[in-house]
Design a protein around this motif. Sequence first.
Motif, short mmCIF file in Angstrom:
data_model
loop_
_atom_site.label_atom_id
_atom_site.label_comp_id
_atom_site.label_asym_id
_atom_site.label_seq_id
_atom_site.Cartn_x
_atom_site.Cartn_y
_atom_site.Cartn_z
N ASN A 144 0.79 -1.19 -0.12
CA ASN A 144 -0.02 0.06 -0.23
C ASN A 144 0.80 1.22 -0.02
O ASN A 144 1.82 1.22 0.73
CB ASN A 144 -0.82 0.08 1.35
CG ASN A 144 -1.92 1.15 1.12
OD1 ASN A 144 -2.19 1.90 0.54
ND2 ASN A 144 -2.71 1.30 2.40
N TYR A 145 0.60 2.14 -0.74
CA TYR A 145 1.56 3.44 -0.89
C TYR A 145 1.40 4.36 0.52
O TYR A 145 2.16 5.18 0.58
CB TYR A 145 1.16 4.07 -2.18
CG TYR A 145 -0.17 4.78 -2.65
CD1 TYR A 145 -0.86 5.74 -1.75
CD2 TYR A 145 -0.96 4.07 -3.36
CE1 TYR A 145 -1.98 6.01 -1.86
CE2 TYR A 145 -2.40 4.44 -3.56
CZ TYR A 145 -2.89 5.53 -2.75
OH TYR A 145 -4.21 6.01 -2.89
N ASP A 146 0.07 4.22 0.97
CA ASP A 146 -0.20 4.97 1.99
C ASP A 146 0.55 4.37 3.35
O ASP A 146 0.03 3.64 4.09
CB ASP A 146 -1.61 5.25 2.50
CG ASP A 146 -1.77 6.33 3.39
OD1 ASP A 146 -1.07 7.19 3.68
OD2 ASP A 146 -2.97 6.49 4.23
N ALA B 48 -5.84 -1.84 -2.83
CA ALA B 48 -5.29 -0.47 -2.48
C ALA B 48 -4.38 0.25 -3.33
O ALA B 48 -4.01 1.27 -3.56
CB ALA B 48 -4.72 -0.40 -1.08
N LEU B 49 -4.10 -0.47 -4.34
CA LEU B 49 -3.13 -0.14 -5.58
C LEU B 49 -3.66 0.04 -6.85
O LEU B 49 -4.67 -0.77 -7.26
CB LEU B 49 -1.81 -1.17 -5.53
CG LEU B 49 -0.97 -1.15 -4.36
CD1 LEU B 49 0.35 -2.22 -4.96
CD2 LEU B 49 -0.34 0.36 -4.16
N TYR C 69 6.46 6.69 -6.43
CA TYR C 69 7.19 7.32 -5.37
C TYR C 69 6.48 8.67 -5.04
O TYR C 69 6.94 9.16 -3.98
CB TYR C 69 8.41 7.53 -5.62
CG TYR C 69 8.89 8.45 -6.79
CD1 TYR C 69 9.00 9.66 -6.59
CD2 TYR C 69 9.26 7.68 -8.00
CE1 TYR C 69 9.00 10.67 -7.75
CE2 TYR C 69 9.57 8.81 -9.04
CZ TYR C 69 9.62 10.08 -8.95
OH TYR C 69 9.69 10.83 -9.99
N SER D 140 -0.28 11.16 -4.47
CA SER D 140 -0.98 10.39 -5.27
C SER D 140 -0.75 9.04 -5.61
O SER D 140 -1.39 8.18 -5.70
CB SER D 140 -1.24 11.17 -6.52
OG SER D 140 -1.93 12.38 -6.59
N SER E 199 0.00 5.80 -6.70
CA SER E 199 -0.33 4.91 -8.13
C SER E 199 -1.62 5.59 -8.62
O SER E 199 -1.99 5.05 -9.73
CB SER E 199 -0.94 3.57 -7.63
OG SER E 199 -2.01 3.34 -6.83
#
Lengths: 515, 538
Positions: free
Chosen positions: B301-303, B348-349, B406, B410, B412
């Motif tokens: 997950n990016y968060d 989530a992506l 990265y 925002s 993905s």
Amino acid sequence: MKRRNFVKNMALASAGVPILLNELKFQSVAKKLFSVSGAADDRVLVIIRLNGGNDGLNMVIPRDQYANLTIQRNNILIPENSVLPLTAQTGLHPSMTGLQGMYNSGKLGVIQNVGYPTQNRSHFRSMDIWSSGLIDTNATTGWLGRDFDNHYPNYPTAYPSTQYPDPFAISMGYEVSSTCQGLMANFSHAVNNPFDVYNLNNSGAVDDGTYFGSHMDYLTTLIAQANAYGSQINDSANAGNTLSALYDPTNSLANQLKYVAQMISGGLQTKVYVLNVNEFDTHGEQVLSTNSEQGKHADLLKKVSDAVAAFQDDLALLGLEQRVAGMTFSEFGRQVSSNASYGTDHGDAAPMFLFGSCLDFGIMGPNPIIGNTIVPQEGVPMQIDFRDVYASILKDWFGVPTNEIQPLFEHTVTYYNLLGACSVGLEEEELTKAQALVYPNPSFGNSSVRFVAENEWVKIDVYDIQMKKVATIFDGNLSQGEHDILMELKDLKAGEYFVQIQKESGNVNTKLLKM
Amino acid sequence: MPDQGNGNEISYLMTPYAGPWTKVEAGHLLRRTMFGPTNQQMLDAVTNGMAATVTSLLQMPAVGQPLTFHPDETIAAFGTTWINSVYPIDTLLSQQVETARVLSLAGYQYERMNKEPLSIGEKMTLFWVNHFGATATFDSRASYDYYELLRSQALGNFKQLVKDVTINPNMLLFLNGASNNVYSPNENFARELLELFTIGKGPQLGVGDYTNYTEQDVAEGAKILTGYWVDGLRSDTITNVSSTFNPLLHDATTKTLSAHFGNASIPNGGATEYSNYIDIIFQQNEVAKFICRKLYRYFVNYDLTATVETLVITEMANTMIANNYDVLPVLTELFSSDHFYDVSVRGALIKGPLDLLYSMFNATSTQTNFDLATDYEMQNNVYWLSEVMGQSYLEPPSVSGWPAYYQEPSYSKLWVNATHLKTRFDVATWLTILPGISVNADFFKVDALTFLDNLSDPINPNTVIDDMIDVFTPKSVSATQKVILKAILTNSLPDSEWIIQYSQYIGDPNNSAVSDPVRQRVELTLNRLFQMPEFHTM
């Protein structure tokens, strides 16, 4: 969208909020004092990003520093007699004939040595800083995005609307621009080709409150927006026109600017267009080893110069010159001395270009001073903060009130006169008796002060930062109403001053920045 | 950002997951570690259980080599590899050969993704391609060696990988290490080594001080790395590109790092000095945290919330340090963890272009199996599609990689905007109901009948829809969407009509009069599903 609405909306959000500056109560002069009157009611800003860190010293060349440039960057330096002169001291890279022509007709401005304090030499971080206009905060919004957020609440869900049918910003190509990142979404709409027809299947996805759900929401909105904006853009492109014969079809930037001209002339009400040129990260082979006038950087500068000149030519032919202004930026300049690979490494400040027919200046700021010994890793020191350039563009070009602009940034904003030449003047707006307005401010010569009197005695004094009186401007009786008093300040040295207006109906203090 | 799944508490436990193990959980694991698992792979994973599936996934399969297919390749014979072949002496011919080799390299790389077995191999290689951010160079032999290095050590030791990448010819060329010498240091690589490859940049504390390192370290690091250059480029006599160390070009002074590295002093170490330097960098535990955050953002997950940082990243980094920077134990722990299977991170992506394209192909068992040249040409077309959508494998947009991996806030979401979305939908249509990618007389598109044949119970239209949703979406689709899909599959007729149609087809599968109608229904359904937001997440 009408420009006046744009300005009015901004004023509504902030009317009458006083800001404290250096403990001096600086009355905000809200409403439309800074707005622009006249025919231009839909102004457009075109931003060209030079991605990778542009070698400013190879673009805007300090002709009076040649001896030391030879010491610092002999292997890449272009021959002195090939530099295209702008002034006796300053010239352009020989490939930028288009921009030289624009300078000569007053349509190109060069702002020297633009950067920010404590330069960060990471592409990554520095581009974040330039996109956000914030240095200390780890910003998640862009400088334009924050301004848009102020005026268009509930973006993106509430848009497009009947009042705002068009995208607020357009990013040419496949990616959106981080300068337009708002709190909830990016205000820029990516357009690769405005003639593309959009007819995407509408989404029936549901937000379940998780990350997945937030993506459902995001994609659903994006689909609806893509269809709605796509159709507006398509209509504009079809209704629009371009007239210049100067666009080179092999120049990708020129092709994109041509699309921009097509959309503007077709009536699209988008305020900002962002374009991108890659490959400015010239660590090696910036110039040909056999000919320093040619190579990667020369090709890039030619691309930019030719494209902008064609675009400006087109705007003139289309009668749109008064409505469109442009700006270039890069995340940093490069080091003063070159490396052995015929290239340059990440540096600090660099010049910015502004272009259009509403410029207030030609070259702002002195040439960088180049030393006569090589200092490893030395960059060009910053003199003008890029955030002040942004702020001044918002003020001059979009008529954003200064009390709206200041909160967009972390530092105390200094304004420069950049793009006011097409503004007919200050729009009449009622000042209260507790307000005063100094214009232009910052002052490069004389300035005036505007305030309201009530048939009373008035005395105007100017104090320096130590509160030592440096001038008495006026001492006498004035009639009831608004007054504009010229302040002969051109002999004052640069710095901050306070203007005190004493009157029976109430004293007013305001601030003046002398450049 | 939302922070909970359906009102349940999020699990941040890194202990082994012990909850239900169904197609849903298995699908989540496979989608995150592969490009497009098939229905059968998901069913097998359910049967084999989580632990065995994770073990299987975390193995690198044997791969072939890029082969000559293009007529412009005049040195290596058709069907053989060119990776150890010289170039023609003539500059123009040499450039033609290089163009042929780039196309071969791109086609080969994309074929690897298309024909992946049950393995994290290609997904993990892409992770490193993004992490190191280098563009392929102008000698494809060096480019191939670089990608091969990333692939062969994809699950190996991170510290060793950084060392090998540091003196890899492709990287030496990309970040100007090859022209970094004592007479004129070029700090391009030295900067990225710290900022992007190992320890990362912290908040700026003062002039040139980025918490984890300073400008002094960049300058000293550049000196440490001096002396390497690249030999054999585009040579008409040397069969491979190599990096060589020239002591005369190396800065032999003693270098001193900043206080962030304990003011470490690095004496002249000649050809292995870079390795000593990297050892010092890796003594900082922040290196493990830095790479684990990247792994987390890529796979989970990016968060990256404060809680994740405290509970998940810390644990991953501890595991990595305990294993002297081996990647495998970290991934084994992550993909077996309770947190990884938490419902909050499912879907989530947003899929990147490669995930998008190869989820369409791979999950439908659609592979390029024409002749050699056609296969390569087809994959080159897929390459072009991925490029248009924002992910060109051989050319990450910058040394930082792709912004969607990265760029705050925002991440993905950056894979999609109005332009990309239109391209995605157009591609979906092109690869389903339209003829697909065309090379000579062949067409490459989603193989709807093979896909249908491999579903659990193709005669039952409801199962078909359920399987489709399982295969292509992380958390199912909304009720409305499901109704739409079913209506498209059955042409809004009663289920019995599908049963009749399918039975006719299965009774005479090579008769296009009965197979075409079935294929068309599946293609239409997939076309619509591929244009639903649910499909664009994973």
